[in-house]
Design a protein around this motif. Structure first.
Motif, PDB file in Angstrom:
ATOM      1  N   HIS A   1       0.780  -1.227   0.000  1.00 54.67           N
ATOM      2  CA  HIS A   1       0.000   0.000   0.000  1.00 54.67           C
ATOM      3  C   HIS A   1       0.819   1.288   0.000  1.00 54.67           C
ATOM      4  O   HIS A   1       0.334   2.308  -0.481  1.00 54.67           O
ATOM      5  N   GLU A   2       2.003   1.248   0.566  1.00 61.12           N
ATOM      6  CA  GLU A   2       2.850   2.445   0.625  1.00 61.12           C
ATOM      7  C   GLU A   2       4.305   2.047   0.402  1.00 61.12           C
ATOM      8  O   GLU A   2       5.158   2.265   1.268  1.00 61.12           O
ATOM      9  N   PRO A   3       4.610   1.466  -0.752  1.00 57.77           N
ATOM     10  CA  PRO A   3       5.973   0.966  -0.981  1.00 57.77           C
ATOM     11  C   PRO A   3       7.040   2.053  -0.897  1.00 57.77           C
ATOM     12  O   PRO A   3       8.181   1.770  -0.520  1.00 57.77           O
ATOM     13  N   GLY A   4       6.697   3.271  -1.195  1.00 59.54           N
ATOM     14  CA  GLY A   4       7.671   4.354  -1.103  1.00 59.54           C
ATOM     15  C   GLY A   4       8.117   4.640   0.319  1.00 59.54           C
ATOM     16  O   GLY A   4       9.198   5.189   0.540  1.00 59.54           O
ATOM     17  N   ARG A   5       7.302   4.268   1.280  1.00 62.30           N
ATOM     18  CA  ARG A   5       7.650   4.482   2.686  1.00 62.30           C
ATOM     19  C   ARG A   5       8.390   3.295   3.299  1.00 62.30           C
ATOM     20  O   ARG A   5       8.924   3.397   4.406  1.00 62.30           O
ATOM     21  N   ALA A   6       8.448   2.185   2.598  1.00 64.52           N
ATOM     22  CA  ALA A   6       9.102   0.985   3.140  1.00 64.52           C
ATOM     23  C   ALA A   6      10.585   1.218   3.421  1.00 64.52           C
ATOM     24  O   ALA A   6      11.145   0.612   4.331  1.00 64.52           O
ATOM     25  N   ALA A   7      11.206   2.103   2.677  1.00 63.93           N
ATOM     26  CA  ALA A   7      12.627   2.385   2.906  1.00 63.93           C
ATOM     27  C   ALA A   7      12.860   3.033   4.269  1.00 63.93           C
ATOM     28  O   ALA A   7      13.974   3.003   4.787  1.00 63.93           O
ATOM     29  N   ARG A   8      11.819   3.598   4.883  1.00 67.55           N
ATOM     30  CA  ARG A   8      11.941   4.243   6.198  1.00 67.55           C
ATOM     31  C   ARG A   8      11.629   3.281   7.340  1.00 67.55           C
ATOM     32  O   ARG A   8      11.465   3.700   8.486  1.00 67.55           O
ATOM     33  N   ILE A   9      11.540   1.992   7.030  1.00 69.48           N
ATOM     34  CA  ILE A   9      11.276   0.995   8.069  1.00 69.48           C
ATOM     35  C   ILE A   9      12.576   0.278   8.408  1.00 69.48           C
ATOM     36  O   ILE A   9      13.200  -0.345   7.550  1.00 69.48           O
ATOM     37  N   LEU A  10      12.973   0.389   9.664  1.00 69.41           N
ATOM     38  CA  LEU A  10      14.155  -0.309  10.162  1.00 69.41           C
ATOM     39  C   LEU A  10      13.699  -1.709  10.550  1.00 69.41           C
ATOM     40  O   LEU A  10      12.805  -1.855  11.385  1.00 69.41           O
ATOM     41  N   VAL A  11      14.282  -2.713   9.930  1.00 63.13           N
ATOM     42  CA  VAL A  11      13.839  -4.093  10.124  1.00 63.13           C
ATOM     43  C   VAL A  11      14.875  -4.864  10.938  1.00 63.13           C
ATOM     44  O   VAL A  11      16.059  -4.895  10.586  1.00 63.13           O
ATOM     45  N   THR A  12      14.404  -5.484  12.022  1.00 67.42           N
ATOM     46  CA  THR A  12      15.284  -6.267  12.894  1.00 67.42           C
ATOM     47  C   THR A  12      14.939  -7.752  12.798  1.00 67.42           C
ATOM     48  O   THR A  12      13.815  -8.112  12.444  1.00 67.42           O
ATOM     49  N   PRO A  13      15.898  -8.614  13.151  1.00 68.02           N
ATOM     50  CA  PRO A  13      15.571 -10.033  13.239  1.00 68.02           C
ATOM     51  C   PRO A  13      14.741 -10.255  14.509  1.00 68.02           C
ATOM     52  O   PRO A  13      15.211 -10.009  15.608  1.00 68.02           O
ATOM     53  N   GLY A  14      13.492 -10.614  14.365  1.00 65.65           N
ATOM     54  CA  GLY A  14      12.594 -10.716  15.513  1.00 65.65           C
ATOM     55  C   GLY A  14      12.119  -9.337  15.923  1.00 65.65           C
ATOM     56  O   GLY A  14      12.325  -8.344  15.220  1.00 65.65           O
ATOM     57  N   ASP A  15      11.448  -9.281  17.055  1.00 67.35           N
ATOM     58  CA  ASP A  15      10.916  -8.008  17.533  1.00 67.35           C
ATOM     59  C   ASP A  15      12.008  -6.953  17.678  1.00 67.35           C
ATOM     60  O   ASP A  15      13.129  -7.268  18.109  1.00 67.35           O
ATOM     61  N   PRO A  16      11.684  -5.681  17.374  1.00 70.07           N
ATOM     62  CA  PRO A  16      12.653  -4.602  17.516  1.00 70.07           C
ATOM     63  C   PRO A  16      12.745  -4.111  18.969  1.00 70.07           C
ATOM     64  O   PRO A  16      12.394  -2.980  19.299  1.00 70.07           O
ATOM     65  N   THR A  17      13.218  -4.986  19.832  1.00 73.11           N
ATOM     66  CA  THR A  17      13.398  -4.633  21.237  1.00 73.11           C
ATOM     67  C   THR A  17      14.622  -3.723  21.374  1.00 73.11           C
ATOM     68  O   THR A  17      15.434  -3.593  20.451  1.00 73.11           O
ATOM     69  N   THR A  18      14.764  -3.141  22.530  1.00 73.94           N
ATOM     70  CA  THR A  18      15.938  -2.299  22.788  1.00 73.94           C
ATOM     71  C   THR A  18      17.207  -3.142  22.701  1.00 73.94           C
ATOM     72  O   THR A  18      18.233  -2.682  22.191  1.00 73.94           O
ATOM     73  N   GLU A  19      17.141  -4.384  23.161  1.00 75.08           N
ATOM     74  CA  GLU A  19      18.309  -5.262  23.094  1.00 75.08           C
ATOM     75  C   GLU A  19      18.705  -5.545  21.643  1.00 75.08           C
ATOM     76  O   GLU A  19      19.887  -5.447  21.280  1.00 75.08           O
ATOM     77  N   ALA A  20      17.727  -5.910  20.815  1.00 78.70           N
ATOM     78  CA  ALA A  20      18.026  -6.209  19.407  1.00 78.70           C
ATOM     79  C   ALA A  20      18.546  -4.969  18.693  1.00 78.70           C
ATOM     80  O   ALA A  20      19.505  -5.036  17.917  1.00 78.70           O
ATOM     81  N   LEU A  21      17.908  -3.831  18.967  1.00 81.80           N
ATOM     82  CA  LEU A  21      18.335  -2.600  18.312  1.00 81.80           C
ATOM     83  C   LEU A  21      19.753  -2.217  18.744  1.00 81.80           C
ATOM     84  O   LEU A  21      20.566  -1.794  17.910  1.00 81.80           O
ATOM     85  N   ALA A  22      20.076  -2.371  20.015  1.00 84.97           N
ATOM     86  CA  ALA A  22      21.430  -2.051  20.482  1.00 84.97           C
ATOM     87  C   ALA A  22      22.465  -2.879  19.719  1.00 84.97           C
ATOM     88  O   ALA A  22      23.494  -2.346  19.283  1.00 84.97           O
ATOM     89  N   CYS A  23      22.190  -4.153  19.535  1.00 84.35           N
ATOM     90  CA  CYS A  23      23.138  -5.010  18.796  1.00 84.35           C
ATOM     91  C   CYS A  23      23.228  -4.610  17.322  1.00 84.35           C
ATOM     92  O   CYS A  23      24.322  -4.549  16.762  1.00 84.35           O
ATOM     93  N   CYS A  24      22.087  -4.335  16.696  1.00 91.70           N
ATOM     94  CA  CYS A  24      22.109  -3.910  15.286  1.00 91.70           C
ATOM     95  C   CYS A  24      22.855  -2.588  15.128  1.00 91.70           C
ATOM     96  O   CYS A  24      23.660  -2.433  14.195  1.00 91.70           O
ATOM     97  N   LEU A  25      22.606  -1.650  16.033  1.00 90.04           N
ATOM     98  CA  LEU A  25      23.288  -0.358  15.953  1.00 90.04           C
ATOM     99  C   LEU A  25      24.791  -0.509  16.167  1.00 90.04           C
ATOM    100  O   LEU A  25      25.598   0.107  15.466  1.00 90.04           O
TER     101      LEU A  25
END
Length: 184
Positions: free
Chosen positions: A90-114
């Motif tokens: 529905h909004e493919p142009g906005r998909a580039a603004r989605i940060l995708v993590t493996p599993g839920d985007p918890t603070t722990e997962a995000l800290a490791c990705c960052l």
């Protein structure tokens, strides 16, 4: 040994759908602060001239640009979240603004990705510095601190896949091919 420490604040939205926190299953947002501690790979004496490990401006330039242009105000979703498919349809142009993590985007997962992303930036800049620690404050009273190898803490990537957090580019997702095909 000297450390360089700097922080950046950003706004984000996310949702957690694994069931660990039902109130977090609805999209909501936080103003987060990420603080990193860098150290020299080959520590030595001050040189008697410039007397610094690395100029702060150089050490943080790519990292701050990425946080400000890619991470700030991004929507964080887990790679299995059905909202990804909705955005692709529905909004493919906005998909580039989605940060995708493996599993839920918890603070722990995000800290490791960052931390992994910052490590890729530092390696691409000559590898003089390494990230020793990352602190991610989800709220003024809740934070996650990670030290160690973020790739050892994250779920293993499929063979032959180089996830966004391992590349020194401005990406925040690698929407899987099955999602892209399902959206077509």
């Amino acid at each position: 040994m000297f450390s360089l420490v700097f922080s950046r604040r950003f706004s984000m939205g996310h949702r957690l759908i694994s069931g660990a926190s039902e109130k977090c299953a609805l999209p909501h947002g936080h103003n987060e602060t990420v603080t990193v501690r860098l150290e020299p790979v080959n520590p030595g004496r001050l040189d008697g001239a410039a007397n610094m490990v690395e100029p702060f401006e150089r050490a943080k330039a790519t990292w701050h640009r990425w946080i400000d242009t890619a991470v700030d105000h991004a929507l964080q979703l887990g790679e299995g979240d059905p909202l990804l498919l909705w955005f692709l349809r529905h909004e493919p142009g906005r998909a580039a603004r989605i940060l995708v993590t493996p599993g839920d985007p918890t603070t722990e997962a995000l800290a490791c990705c960052l931390m992994a992303k910052l490590s890729s930036f530092l390696a691409a800049d000559g590898g003089r510095l390494r990230c020793r620690e990352i602190r991610l404050e989800e709220t003024p009273t809740n934070a996650v601190i990670f030290e160690g190898d973020p790739l050892a803490a994250l779920p293993a990537a499929p063979p032959g896949r180089s996830p966004w957090w391992t590349r020194p580019d401005m990406s925040i997702n690698d929407l899987p091919a099955p999602l892209a095909e399902a959206a077509a």
